[in-house]
Design a protein around this motif. Structure first.
Motif, PDB file in Angstrom:
ATOM      1  N   SER A  30     -13.199  -2.644 -12.385  1.00  0.00           N
ATOM      2  CA  SER A  30     -11.700  -1.775 -12.020  1.00  0.00           C
ATOM      3  C   SER A  30     -10.411  -1.242 -12.328  1.00  0.00           C
TER       4      SER A  30
ATOM      5  N   ALA B 279      -0.404   9.828  -4.480  1.00  0.00           N
ATOM      6  CA  ALA B 279      -0.655   8.490  -5.132  1.00  0.00           C
ATOM      7  C   ALA B 279       0.112   7.204  -4.521  1.00  0.00           C
ATOM      8  N   LYS B 280      -0.509   6.490  -4.319  1.00  0.00           N
ATOM      9  CA  LYS B 280      -0.024   4.883  -3.661  1.00  0.00           C
ATOM     10  C   LYS B 280       1.137   4.287  -4.851  1.00  0.00           C
TER      11      LYS B 280
ATOM     12  N   ASP C 159       1.817  -0.557  -2.280  1.00  0.00           N
ATOM     13  CA  ASP C 159       0.501  -0.801  -1.676  1.00  0.00           C
ATOM     14  C   ASP C 159      -0.168  -1.969  -2.677  1.00  0.00           C
ATOM     15  N   TYR C 160       0.371  -2.086  -3.848  1.00  0.00           N
ATOM     16  CA  TYR C 160       0.195  -2.703  -4.360  1.00  0.00           C
ATOM     17  C   TYR C 160       0.886  -3.876  -5.314  1.00  0.00           C
TER      18      TYR C 160
ATOM     19  N   LYS D 194     -14.659   8.152 -10.550  1.00  0.00           N
ATOM     20  CA  LYS D 194     -14.688   8.152  -9.392  1.00  0.00           C
ATOM     21  C   LYS D 194     -16.250   8.991  -8.908  1.00  0.00           C
TER      22      LYS D 194
ATOM     23  N   HIS E 257      -9.837  -5.765   1.535  1.00  0.00           N
ATOM     24  CA  HIS E 257     -10.237  -5.249  -0.038  1.00  0.00           C
ATOM     25  C   HIS E 257     -10.874  -5.484  -0.303  1.00  0.00           C
TER      26      HIS E 257
ATOM     27  N   GLU F   1      -4.745   7.190  -8.595  1.00  0.00           N
ATOM     28  CA  GLU F   1      -4.551   6.560  -7.371  1.00  0.00           C
ATOM     29  C   GLU F   1      -3.386   6.047  -7.066  1.00  0.00           C
ATOM     30  N   LEU F   2      -3.318   5.235  -8.109  1.00  0.00           N
ATOM     31  CA  LEU F   2      -2.364   4.234  -7.962  1.00  0.00           C
ATOM     32  C   LEU F   2      -1.175   4.343  -8.653  1.00  0.00           C
TER      33      LEU F   2
ATOM     34  N   ARG G   1     -12.118   0.124  -5.247  1.00  0.00           N
ATOM     35  CA  ARG G   1     -10.429   0.341  -6.121  1.00  0.00           C
ATOM     36  C   ARG G   1     -10.095   1.928  -6.183  1.00  0.00           C
ATOM     37  N   PRO G   2      -9.044   1.743  -6.876  1.00  0.00           N
ATOM     38  CA  PRO G   2      -8.076   3.113  -6.664  1.00  0.00           C
ATOM     39  C   PRO G   2      -7.996   3.098  -8.820  1.00  0.00           C
TER      40      PRO G   2
END
Length: 752
Positions: free
Chosen positions: A602, A408-409, A475-476, A628, A325, A362-363, A330-331
């Motif tokens: 972020s 999405a994550k 994912d996170y 974005k 990363h 996205e997350l 970053r999402p």
């Protein structure tokens, strides 16, 4: 780039062509500091240190008749206690015979390409072509103690890192009472001292004051870097500004108790000492054992505070942050905490996620409350493998899969270092929490701190957290830490080692972070410690971003993010939009203003986007789409501070991003309280190509609320206008006349 030892004058010179660091051996091996600053074409080292007799300054025995040499006036590389230097020491120890006087002399040195990892500690990294290292071995005259001073100079950034390795060569134990990472002496006191102070929800405020005689200290004894003080200190010329003047910065790759001290003596000299806080510190060093101090990161800049920050930003991004990363975009994140707290079900989180994904998120992150019986923050910490079936009947995997199905994550909150008194873990292992005999433990947030000095405790944490993280395609991870250390003691160590526990706890933090993050190398980890309690380079070695503060109020965040940027690049800062009235200060600010402030890092949201009116949802969708479009420049470009919220009227803030290739420029300006008949603010940009032409691609500002607002703003749209680079830098661009409180502005440019 080179490190040279000159045999004739016994000097060491480190340089990368832009900065230079010079040391010299005096008399029987005393190591003196001569110069740290801009690289010089030539240097007359014979005349660099002026020696004269000083009343009250003791002289070494072999030079007592000369009277002009004393450690009390010698600028030193690593100061020690007891042998004539009355200023702040970097090293204090009780030797085997019970005495505390130390006398370090040069023994040997080694120069090599690259740099070594530090034992049990996070540190910066470099390839052999990127850095050169000098190690100078010093010996205590009695022969029982060895100190290796390590210096690494980097080719691509104006940074020198330092640390010390202290080894017991004798047969009997030695008790270290203070082991700092560095001493740095200056021949003048005509400088300002810059530090960062704060409190929970208001971290890293800039404080700049003239140096005063005596000792001034910024420190933490809370077991972590702390909300209250940052492990950073800078000294600068009194005329230094954001873009001009000399500045020397120092920060630590360390996440525990620290001390950043300056002392101005009666002769007008200044000493800086930084490292682990000597308060309540002791480390028993047995035969042949070594204690390694945290790495200190020294920066010098002739280009003011901006130059210092640019070096820190590049260093953090290129030599601290690592993993997949490091250079990954970053999402856009939406967190459930302020939207639901602990009152949720699987279906409610899925709805929360659908509403967010529809607007471009996205997350999706599920925060606290998914384990044990945790409906309040008074129980279940530590019971990570006991899932709350009532809330998540299909487990973490069931929810995770449904979020993934939305496109999405999925992310999850954990707080591995803590345990609740009301938990299965504590009932089974009460001795696993930090505590001292015959005392009831103090609580904070209804929780205790797990004793990470113990291997069995660390193994349990790693095994249980890894079991959870392996249960789904997560994912996170948001890794939280919500209290300071009190009642510091361990039931696994004897009485002679109890004052090691605060330090061993930090070593334990690094151990579990290393093991867990290496077990899941593709997972994005974000550190959090009640917000910004532990925003430091030590944690960034394992987790590439940190939650900057629990305070998401746009006005407060201007100061928090501005102060944080003194050291850390925006990509490392978690910055979110939250609902109004704000949960921390009760203030209501426009959605656009919250967005422009939060997009400076972020980016994400701390709110239920589905509960917004349709018009605000449309605005959020527009904002996310814009972020974005611009985030590559925001996350990886160069950051410049233009107006400080700590200076002037303290009512305005401005900063700017420039993409690495120079083709995109993003300007942000904030004016908090509207003034009647207010001035038109003109901002001059920096870091542009004077010969280029820039076209405005976005121009955003709040609409006026004042009853006498005219229609002229409707015609003041800059999209499509062009400006020359020299015009933007030397003449500037006008900010719109917006008659309302909490106004924010964004102008982006593309180089044609």
């Amino acid at each position: 780039m080179s490190i040279i030892f000159n045999e004739q004058d016994k000097s060491f010179t480190l340089t990368n062509g832009r900065i230079q660091y010079v040391m010299q051996l005096f008399l029987e091996g005393y190591l003196g500091h001569i110069y740290f600053g801009k690289a010089l074409k030539s240097f007359n080292i014979k005349r660099a240190f002026y020696q004269t007799e000083r009343e009250g300054a003791p002289n070494p025995a072999k030079h007592a008749d000369a009277r002009i040499f004393s450690l009390d006036v010698l600028p030193q590389e690593y100061s020690v206690y007891g042998s004539g230097d009355f200023r702040i020491p970097a090293l204090e120890a009780t030797l085997a015979n019970g005495t505390t006087t130390l006398d370090l002399r040069y023994h040997s040195h080694e120069i090599f390409s690259g740099k070594k990892d530090l034992a049990n500690l996070p540190s910066s990294y470099a390839n052999n072509d990127d850095a050169t290292t000098l190690e100078i071995t010093m010996r205590e005259v009695a022969g029982d103690l060895e100190v290796v001073l390590s210096y690494t100079i980097f080719n691509d950034v104006d940074v020198i890192t330092r640390h010390a390795r202290i080894k017991n060569l004798g047969q009997d134990p030695i008790a270290l009472r203070k082991a700092a990472s560095l001493t740095l002496d200056f021949p003048t006191d005509e400088m300002d001292r810059i530090s960062l102070w704060g409190k929970h929800a208001f971290e890293r405020n800039i404080e700049r004051t003239p140096l005063n005689h005596g000792i001034e200290i910024a420190a933490s004894s809370r077991g972590a870097t702390s909300h209250q003080h940052q492990n950073f200190l800078a000294l600068c010329d009194r005329t230094t500004t954001e873009f001009t003047g000399d500045v020397w910065g120092c920060s630590l790759v360390w996440s525990g108790n620290f001390e950043a001290a300056t002392e101005v003596n009666s002769f007008g000299n200044t000493r800086m000492v930084m490292g682990i806080n000597g308060f309540d510190f002791k480390w028993m060093l047995n035969h042949d054992e070594t204690f390694t101090t945290p790495e200190a990161v020294l920066v010098f800049s002739t280009d003011g505070l901006n130059g210092m920050s640019q070096n820190y930003h590049r260093f953090v991004q290129d030599h601290i942050v690592r993993g997949v990363h490091k250079n990954a975009v970053r999402p856009v994140l939406v967190n459930s905490w302020e939207a639901a707290y602990m009152n949720f079900t699987e279906d409610s989180i899925v709805k929360f996620a659908k509403d967010a994904v529809k607007l471009g998120a996205e997350l999706i992150v599920l925060d606290d409350g998914w384990f044990g019986v945790r409906d309040k923050d008074n129980c279940s910490l530590g019971d990570w493998t006991i899932l709350n079936q009532k809330k998540l009947p299909n487990g973490i995997k069931g929810l995770c899969d449904r979020i993934h199905d939305l496109g999405a994550k999925f992310g999850l909150w954990v707080e591995p270092e803590m345990v609740s008194p009301d938990s299965e873990l504590f009932r089974a292992h009460p001795d696993w929490a930090i505590g001292v005999p015959n005392h009831e433990r103090y609580q904070q947030r209804c929780q205790y701190v797990l004793d990470l000095s113990r291997q069995d405790v660390r193994d349990y944490i790693v095994e249980s957290i890894c079991q959870v993280l392996a249960s789904a395609d997560i994912d996170y991870v948001k890794w939280d830490m919500n209290r300071n250390l009190t009642d510091i003691g361990s039931f696994a160590y004897g009485k002679e080692q109890q004052q090691e526990i605060a330090t061993r706890f930090v070593f334990g933090v690094y151990d579990i972070m290393k093991r867990i993050t290496e077990a899941f190398p593709n997972m994005l980890f974000e550190s959090c410690a009640g917000g910004g309690r532990r925003f430091d380079m030590g944690i960034l070695c394992y987790m590439p971003q940190t939650w900057t503060s629990d305070n998401t109020d746009e006005v407060c965040r201007q100061k928090i993010q501005y102060g944080t940027s003194l050291i850390f690049p925006p990509i490392t800062m978690g910055c979110h939009v939250s609902a109004c009235p704000n949960h921390q200060v009760g203030r209501s600010t426009p959605m656009l203003s919250r967005f422009i402030c939060a997009m400076s890092g972020s980016f994400g949201y701390e709110m239920d986007l589905g509960k917004l009116p349709e018009a605000e949802q449309a605005e959020v969708a527009q904002h996310i789409a814009l972020y974005k479009e611009l985030r590559n420049t925001i996350q990886f470009g160069n950051f410049y501070r233009l107006m400080s919220p700590f200076e002037g009227t303290q009512n305005e803030t401005a900063w700017q991003f420039v993409s690495k290739d120079g083709n995109e420029v993003i300007l942000m300006y904030f004016r908090n309280l509207c003034q009647p008949q207010g001035n038109i603010r003109k901002l001059r940009l920096v870091g542009l190509d004077e010969n280029a032409t820039y076209e405005v691609t976005h121009h955003m500002y709040n609409q006026s609320l004042a009853c006498n607002a005219l229609d002229y703003l409707c015609n003041y749209k800059l999209e499509g206008d062009t400006f020359s680079g020299d015009e933007l830098m030397h003449f500037g661009v006008n900010m719109d006349k917006v008659d309302r409180d909490f106004a924010a502005y964004l102008i982006s440019f593309k180089r044609k």
